[in-house]
Motif scaffolding. Structure first.
Motif, PDB file in Angstrom:
ATOM      1  N   LEU A  74      25.222  86.329 -15.755  1.00 15.05           N
ATOM      2  CA  LEU A  74      25.384  86.867 -14.407  1.00 15.05           C
ATOM      3  C   LEU A  74      25.036  88.351 -14.370  1.00 15.05           C
ATOM      4  O   LEU A  74      24.403  88.827 -13.418  1.00 15.05           O
ATOM      5  CB  LEU A  74      26.813  86.651 -13.904  1.00 15.05           C
ATOM      6  CG  LEU A  74      26.998  85.455 -12.956  1.00 15.05           C
ATOM      7  CD1 LEU A  74      26.751  84.159 -13.719  1.00 15.05           C
ATOM      8  CD2 LEU A  74      28.391  85.428 -12.353  1.00 15.05           C
ATOM      9  N   ILE A  75      25.435  89.075 -15.403  1.00 14.19           N
ATOM     10  CA  ILE A  75      25.172  90.518 -15.426  1.00 14.19           C
ATOM     11  C   ILE A  75      23.674  90.795 -15.540  1.00 14.19           C
ATOM     12  O   ILE A  75      23.141  91.694 -14.893  1.00 14.19           O
ATOM     13  CB  ILE A  75      25.956  91.168 -16.583  1.00 14.19           C
ATOM     14  CG1 ILE A  75      27.447  91.190 -16.227  1.00 14.19           C
ATOM     15  CG2 ILE A  75      25.471  92.584 -16.867  1.00 14.19           C
ATOM     16  CD1 ILE A  75      28.344  91.604 -17.355  1.00 14.19           C
ATOM     17  N   LYS A  76      22.978  90.005 -16.364  1.00 10.45           N
ATOM     18  CA  LYS A  76      21.556  90.253 -16.567  1.00 10.45           C
ATOM     19  C   LYS A  76      20.691  89.649 -15.462  1.00 10.45           C
ATOM     20  O   LYS A  76      19.718  90.265 -15.029  1.00 10.45           O
ATOM     21  CB  LYS A  76      21.121  89.663 -17.921  1.00 10.45           C
ATOM     22  CG  LYS A  76      21.689  90.396 -19.121  1.00 10.45           C
ATOM     23  CD  LYS A  76      21.052  89.915 -20.409  1.00 10.45           C
ATOM     24  CE  LYS A  76      21.370  88.460 -20.701  1.00 10.45           C
ATOM     25  NZ  LYS A  76      20.810  88.025 -21.994  1.00 10.45           N
ATOM     26  N   GLN A  77      21.037  88.429 -14.993  1.00 11.84           N
ATOM     27  CA  GLN A  77      20.135  87.685 -14.122  1.00 11.84           C
ATOM     28  C   GLN A  77      20.541  87.661 -12.648  1.00 11.84           C
ATOM     29  O   GLN A  77      19.682  87.610 -11.776  1.00 11.84           O
ATOM     30  CB  GLN A  77      20.045  86.220 -14.616  1.00 11.84           C
ATOM     31  CG  GLN A  77      19.689  86.062 -16.083  1.00 11.84           C
ATOM     32  CD  GLN A  77      18.280  86.513 -16.391  1.00 11.84           C
ATOM     33  OE1 GLN A  77      17.466  86.662 -15.499  1.00 11.84           O
ATOM     34  NE2 GLN A  77      17.996  86.756 -17.665  1.00 11.84           N
ATOM     35  N   PHE A  78      21.855  87.688 -12.381  1.00  8.37           N
ATOM     36  CA  PHE A  78      22.310  87.487 -11.009  1.00  8.37           C
ATOM     37  C   PHE A  78      22.533  88.798 -10.263  1.00  8.37           C
ATOM     38  O   PHE A  78      21.939  89.042  -9.211  1.00  8.37           O
ATOM     39  CB  PHE A  78      23.601  86.659 -11.013  1.00  8.37           C
ATOM     40  CG  PHE A  78      24.194  86.449  -9.647  1.00  8.37           C
ATOM     41  CD1 PHE A  78      25.486  86.872  -9.372  1.00  8.37           C
ATOM     42  CD2 PHE A  78      23.482  85.839  -8.624  1.00  8.37           C
ATOM     43  CE1 PHE A  78      26.047  86.690  -8.124  1.00  8.37           C
ATOM     44  CE2 PHE A  78      24.032  85.655  -7.382  1.00  8.37           C
ATOM     45  CZ  PHE A  78      25.325  86.090  -7.130  1.00  8.37           C
ATOM     46  N   PHE A  79      23.397  89.658 -10.794  1.00 12.52           N
ATOM     47  CA  PHE A  79      23.763  90.871 -10.068  1.00 12.52           C
ATOM     48  C   PHE A  79      22.548  91.729  -9.688  1.00 12.52           C
ATOM     49  O   PHE A  79      22.441  92.166  -8.536  1.00 12.52           O
ATOM     50  CB  PHE A  79      24.750  91.711 -10.887  1.00 12.52           C
ATOM     51  CG  PHE A  79      26.094  91.063 -11.060  1.00 12.52           C
ATOM     52  CD1 PHE A  79      26.908  91.379 -12.132  1.00 12.52           C
ATOM     53  CD2 PHE A  79      26.559  90.121 -10.146  1.00 12.52           C
ATOM     54  CE1 PHE A  79      28.144  90.780 -12.300  1.00 12.52           C
ATOM     55  CE2 PHE A  79      27.783  89.517 -10.302  1.00 12.52           C
ATOM     56  CZ  PHE A  79      28.575  89.844 -11.395  1.00 12.52           C
ATOM     57  N   PRO A  80      21.586  91.991 -10.598  1.00 12.86           N
ATOM     58  CA  PRO A  80      20.462  92.851 -10.202  1.00 12.86           C
ATOM     59  C   PRO A  80      19.485  92.166  -9.253  1.00 12.86           C
ATOM     60  O   PRO A  80      18.714  92.841  -8.580  1.00 12.86           O
ATOM     61  CB  PRO A  80      19.778  93.181 -11.548  1.00 12.86           C
ATOM     62  CG  PRO A  80      20.774  92.835 -12.606  1.00 12.86           C
ATOM     63  CD  PRO A  80      21.568  91.708 -12.037  1.00 12.86           C
ATOM     64  N   GLU A  81      19.504  90.803  -9.207  1.00  8.88           N
ATOM     65  CA  GLU A  81      18.493  90.082  -8.445  1.00  8.88           C
ATOM     66  C   GLU A  81      19.035  89.387  -7.204  1.00  8.88           C
ATOM     67  O   GLU A  81      18.268  88.820  -6.424  1.00  8.88           O
ATOM     68  CB  GLU A  81      17.844  89.015  -9.353  1.00  8.88           C
ATOM     69  CG  GLU A  81      17.225  89.547 -10.627  1.00  8.88           C
ATOM     70  CD  GLU A  81      16.029  90.438 -10.349  1.00  8.88           C
ATOM     71  OE1 GLU A  81      15.740  91.318 -11.174  1.00  8.88           O
ATOM     72  OE2 GLU A  81      15.396  90.257  -9.286  1.00  8.88           O
ATOM     73  N   ALA A  82      20.370  89.373  -7.016  1.00  9.92           N
ATOM     74  CA  ALA A  82      20.967  88.581  -5.935  1.00  9.92           C
ATOM     75  C   ALA A  82      20.486  89.028  -4.559  1.00  9.92           C
ATOM     76  O   ALA A  82      20.253  88.206  -3.677  1.00  9.92           O
ATOM     77  CB  ALA A  82      22.491  88.662  -6.012  1.00  9.92           C
ATOM     78  N   SER A  83      20.331  90.339  -4.356  1.00 13.44           N
ATOM     79  CA  SER A  83      19.930  90.846  -3.044  1.00 13.44           C
ATOM     80  C   SER A  83      19.416  92.274  -3.211  1.00 13.44           C
ATOM     81  O   SER A  83      19.475  92.859  -4.295  1.00 13.44           O
ATOM     82  CB  SER A  83      21.126  90.807  -2.080  1.00 13.44           C
ATOM     83  OG  SER A  83      20.765  91.300  -0.809  1.00 13.44           O
ATOM     84  N   HIS A  84      18.922  92.830  -2.084  1.00 11.93           N
ATOM     85  CA  HIS A  84      18.454  94.212  -2.120  1.00 11.93           C
ATOM     86  C   HIS A  84      19.618  95.195  -2.258  1.00 11.93           C
ATOM     87  O   HIS A  84      19.410  96.358  -2.596  1.00 11.93           O
ATOM     88  CB  HIS A  84      17.663  94.523  -0.845  1.00 11.93           C
ATOM     89  CG  HIS A  84      18.487  94.355   0.401  1.00 11.93           C
ATOM     90  ND1 HIS A  84      18.745  93.118   0.952  1.00 11.93           N
ATOM     91  CD2 HIS A  84      19.130  95.257   1.188  1.00 11.93           C
ATOM     92  CE1 HIS A  84      19.491  93.273   2.036  1.00 11.93           C
ATOM     93  NE2 HIS A  84      19.740  94.558   2.198  1.00 11.93           N
ATOM     94  N   GLN A  85      20.842  94.704  -1.989  1.00 12.72           N
ATOM     95  CA  GLN A  85      22.031  95.536  -2.159  1.00 12.72           C
ATOM     96  C   GLN A  85      23.189  94.631  -2.563  1.00 12.72           C
ATOM     97  O   GLN A  85      23.429  93.599  -1.928  1.00 12.72           O
ATOM     98  CB  GLN A  85      22.383  96.294  -0.872  1.00 12.72           C
ATOM     99  CG  GLN A  85      23.522  97.296  -1.041  1.00 12.72           C
ATOM    100  CD  GLN A  85      23.856  98.018   0.266  1.00 12.72           C
ATOM    101  OE1 GLN A  85      23.853  97.407   1.330  1.00 12.72           O
ATOM    102  NE2 GLN A  85      24.114  99.306   0.189  1.00 12.72           N
ATOM    103  N   VAL A  86      23.894  95.030  -3.629  1.00  8.72           N
ATOM    104  CA  VAL A  86      24.972  94.194  -4.159  1.00  8.72           C
ATOM    105  C   VAL A  86      26.198  95.070  -4.400  1.00  8.72           C
ATOM    106  O   VAL A  86      26.119  96.078  -5.101  1.00  8.72           O
ATOM    107  CB  VAL A  86      24.559  93.517  -5.483  1.00  8.72           C
ATOM    108  CG1 VAL A  86      25.706  92.658  -6.013  1.00  8.72           C
ATOM    109  CG2 VAL A  86      23.312  92.677  -5.294  1.00  8.72           C
ATOM    110  N   LEU A  87      27.324  94.695  -3.787  1.00  8.22           N
ATOM    111  CA  LEU A  87      28.597  95.383  -4.004  1.00  8.22           C
ATOM    112  C   LEU A  87      29.464  94.495  -4.881  1.00  8.22           C
ATOM    113  O   LEU A  87      29.720  93.336  -4.535  1.00  8.22           O
ATOM    114  CB  LEU A  87      29.319  95.662  -2.681  1.00  8.22           C
ATOM    115  CG  LEU A  87      28.908  96.927  -1.906  1.00  8.22           C
ATOM    116  CD1 LEU A  87      27.455  96.833  -1.449  1.00  8.22           C
ATOM    117  CD2 LEU A  87      29.812  97.121  -0.700  1.00  8.22           C
TER     118      LEU A  87
END
Length: 674
Positions: free
Chosen positions: A604-617
């Motif tokens: 999740l840290i490598k693949q999801f959080f940086p790629e989930a959206s243009h802005q992630v909180l």
């Protein structure tokens, strides 16, 4: 849509005015909030949702009274008073048709005692929109960020867990899927049209059926009000139960730190010590009884065997002597009879000689082989049997019995030593007793609340069953009424529209499921640790059953996923649904990693959080994103905030930076520990 700033005042643990800069860049899309449990992460998460959606943030069917109770509980607690007002302002930019506008939405609540007064103020590019009336602002916000779509982008660990649980049970998963796909809106439209048709049918003048419909509708309204009232009461009980559970957790932690695990077992340990001492004493008495009995014979087995052999020889000798005496007696009786000799024609002079010769011959025949053995023991048969029994027990039973009792004694002594050691660790009763008493009181209160909640749930279920029955009767009457009269042209048109909606829903379902199948496959394989084993995900259009297809073309139902895989599956599903929704909204993720293992967290840290959206909180604890994982994630972090909670003051203070210094060297993706 992109958030720029969040301003929160006297809301939850945030005292006074708190401003948080949320601006991000394309290269660094993440805003990271770090705080321990209870520090106010979820409060910020809720603040954004309440600011945008107000009461709708709690769901479509939440009563105003329940919403006001929730808001009142969020007003900040000062040492000497409770805040009367609170506010949340969210500033964001929204692009539409190639033009970017800057919005500011501020929602303020004031506690008037009997009610909560809410005020919403919205500005676009610094000005109040003149084309909208103030009472239209909320509708406009819901068009910008529809609540049904927002649940795909604003979710917390509990929502993921609920969806993962639905995956496991498969009971509510279908309903969740239709809701997340937005198909429930089509169902609501169909329901509204059904009501419209019924209203048109009511105007046709069939009085008898109208009277019955009116009665059923009154019953339906009463049931819905009762369900809403019980639901609100259930919500209050759950809030109270949550507070009690938090207090129980704190006390249990205190008890554990004081050695409470031993203290709670004090009485059991004392009782067990007494039992062991009594058991050891009993074993010692049995051993003493054995030792003072026939146990010494077990120490001389050869002597015991000799005694048995001697007794057997004497028994045989006695048996022969007895037989000789019996035979001689019988012979005397026979030879003393005169008619015996007369019948043989023996003269009286020869009788004595014959008798003497017979006795002499008989004695020779009964002579004991070998030397005559003098009887050493004059024992009766019963006494000999007793001796045989004693020897047998001494040779067989007594050693086994002694060994068994001795083994039990040793085991009891070892356990007694352990119990004595445990008792030595028990803390002073004056320290632990008040906490135990408080814990018992809270546990009892918790159990009582659970029973009340279960009772309310049972009542709600009963009322919902009755409501379904009433709805069925209403529909039956409407069908009957439809057969009895010609409905109006609009009613006919509405019925046709309902048919068209059904066809549209079927086609929309097929289209969305097709897109979801492809995107969900990509997202799950990205996050899962088994991407080398699974090839794709397949969704049945009719049953909505989801299966994972392996590289070997075998199928695995989604309900058979492990707990960790279900968490990843739920996260992948929300990610995929958000993507196919077509809405460019920020992702807000609250405590997403609590139930995941290390490998899935790293994914999740490598693949999801940086790629989930243009802005992630992201709202996280230091155990969900630790120092090593933060170093990897930090390259994508635009800003990090540490939410530090002062327990003495009941205040959370946001400061820049995560739990650790930002000047530590970043690690590569491959350096994350598994």
């Amino acid at each position: 849509m992109k958030f720029n700033k969040l301003v929160i005042e006297d809301f939850g643990p945030y005292r006074g005015l708190n401003e948080l800069d949320l601006t991000t860049t394309d290269d660094s899309p993440i805003i990271l909030f770090g705080g321990q449990n209870g520090a106010g992460k979820t409060t910020l998460f809720e603040a954004i949702r309440f600011c945008l959606h107000g009461r709708s943030a709690l769901g479509r069917r939440v009563a105003m009274r329940e919403y006001h109770q929730t808001i009142r509980s969020r007003l900040h607690d000062y040492p000497d008073r409770k805040a009367e007002t609170a506010s949340v302002r969210l500033e964001f930019e929204y692009a539409h048709m190639g033009e970017k506008d800057h919005y500011s939405v501020e929602r303020t609540w004031r506690d008037r005692g009997k009610s909560i007064v809410e005020n919403v103020e919205m500005r676009r590019n610094g000005k109040i929109p003149t084309e909208l009336d103030k009472d239209q602002w909320q509708d406009f916000l819901q068009q910008l960020v529809p609540p049904g779509v927002a649940q795909l982008f604003f979710f917390d660990g509990e929502k993921i867990q609920e969806l993962a649980s639905a995956v496991e049970s498969d009971d509510s998963f279908t309903d969740s899927m239709y809701s997340l796909l937005g198909l429930d809106l089509v169902d609501r439209l169909d329901t509204d049209l059904s009501i419209y048709v019924s209203q048109k049918l009511d105007s046709s003048g069939v009085e008898g059926i109208n009277d019955e419909l009116e009665e059923y509708r009154g019953e339906k309204e009463a049931l819905e009000e009762a369900i809403e009232r019980l639901g609100a009461e259930k919500f209050e009980k759950r809030e109270e139960l949550g507070a009690i559970q938090d207090e129980i957790n704190k006390i249990e932690a205190q008890i554990a730190s004081e050695g409470g695990s031993y203290a709670t077992r004090r009485d059991d340990l004392k009782e067990r010590r007494a039992e062991l001492k009594a058991s050891i004493a009993s074993h010692e008495e049995q051993i003493e009884e054995i030792v003072t009995g026939i146990f010494p014979f077990t120490l001389a087995p050869d002597l015991c065997e000799n005694v048995v052999e001697r007794l057997q020889e004497e028994t045989e000798q006695q048996n022969q002597q007895t037989a000789k005496e019996e035979l001689t007696k019988e012979l005397d009786d026979v030879l003393d009879e005169d008619d015996v000799w007369e019948d043989l024609g023996v003269s009286e002079g020869d009788v004595n000689e014959l008798t003497s010769r017979i006795y002499s011959k008989l004695e020779g025949q009964l002579e004991h082989d070998g030397d005559d053995t003098q009887l050493a023991h004059q024992f009766s048969r019963a006494q000999r049997q007793d001796i045989y029994s004693v020897v047998d027990r001494a040779m067989n039973d007594i050693p086994e019995q002694f060994a068994e009792i001795n083994h039990k004694t040793e085991a009891d002594v070892r356990e007694l030593q352990e119990v004595e050691g445990s008792l030595s660790k028990v803390p002073d009763q004056s320290v632990i007793s008040p906490m135990i008493d408080k814990l018992n009181d809270l546990t009892e209160e918790k159990g009582s609340l659970k029973n009340e909640i279960e009772g309310l749930e049972s009542e709600i279920n009963t009322l919902q069953n009755k409501l379904e029955t009433v709805n069925s009767r209403i529909q039956s009457k409407l069908d009957e009424k439809s057969r009895l009269e010609d409905v109006s042209e609009r009613a006919n048109l509405a019925s046709d529209v309902r048919k068209a909606i059904k066809d549209y829903r079927d086609e929309l379902t097929k289209e969305k499921l097709g897109k979801l199948e492809k995107v969900l496959s990509d997202r799950y394989l990205t996050l899962s640790n088994k991407s080398d084993f699974y090839e794709k995900i397949q969704i049945d259009e009719d049953t909505l059953d989801i299966s994972l297809i392996t590289k070997h073309s075998s199928q695995k139902p989604h309900t058979e996923l492990s707990a960790g895989e279900r968490q990843i599956f739920a996260t992948s599903l929300l990610w995929a649904l958000a993507e196919i929704s077509g809405r460019p909204l920020p992702f807000i993720i609250d405590t997403p990693l609590g139930r995941l293992d290390q490998n899935h967290r790293n994914n999740l840290i490598k693949q999801f959080f940086p790629e989930a959206s243009h802005q992630v909180l992201i709202f996280s604890t230091d155990t969900e994103i630790d120092d090593q994982q933060y170093k990897v994630l930090s390259r994508d972090v635009a800003k990090a905030y540490h939410l530090e909670y002062d327990e003495a003051e009941g205040v959370t203070v946001p400061t820049e930076g995560y739990f650790w210094d930002d000047d530590t060297e970043q690690l590569s993706y491959g350096e994350i520990t598994s």
